[in-house]
Design a protein around this motif. Structure first.
Motif: not given
Length: 150
Positions: A38-52
């Protein structure tokens, strides 16, 4: 900052997504591995909310700062197991999907670590975080407010 607030989301939408999340959470897959995806995919997609959110979940699960800060360059580090590398590669491939089938070199290595049912759950987990990322990119929920509720 929000374009669509939590109260604007149609009733049942998040609840139905939660049912899928519960199915994934109750799968035989390791929760820490799922959070890493989930963290890596969120990095790839540039999703700040999910990264947090997933950064905090991994910290809560005992993940090291070194691995967290190196996840964006996982292929260049020795900090991730072969199993994690196979999963991260698959997650990245499935996230940047195109019209071609998933390459065998990204699928076949999964078979040395997972059975086909587990691969189904991995696939669902990857597609689910991509769904959440896309929702958050449109809704623009404010990052930084996520609290661990365990």
């Amino acid at each position: 900052m929000e374009q669509i607030s939590y109260t604007d989301v149609p009733e049942g939408m998040f609840e139905n997504l939660r049912i899928i999340e519960d199915s994934i959470d109750n799968s035989p897959l390791d929760n820490k591995l799922l959070e890493l995806i989930k963290l890596r995919v969120s990095q790839k997609n540039g999703c700040a909310y999910c990264l947090d959110m997933h950064y905090k979940e991994l910290k809560h699960a005992g993940e090291t700062e070194l691995r967290l800060s190196s996840l964006c360059v996982w292929e260049e580090t020795p900090y991730f197991s072969n199993k994690e590398r196979v999963v991260l590669k698959f997650a990245e491939t499935l996230t940047k999907i195109n019209s071609a089938p998933i390459p065998k070199e990204d699928y076949t290595p999964l078979l040395s670590h997972f059975n086909k049912k587990e691969i189904c759950y991995l696939t669902l987990a990857i597609t689910q975080i991509n769904t959440w990322n896309r929702l958050m990119k449109v809704f623009q929920f404010t990052p930084g407010n996520y609290k661990i509720e365990h």
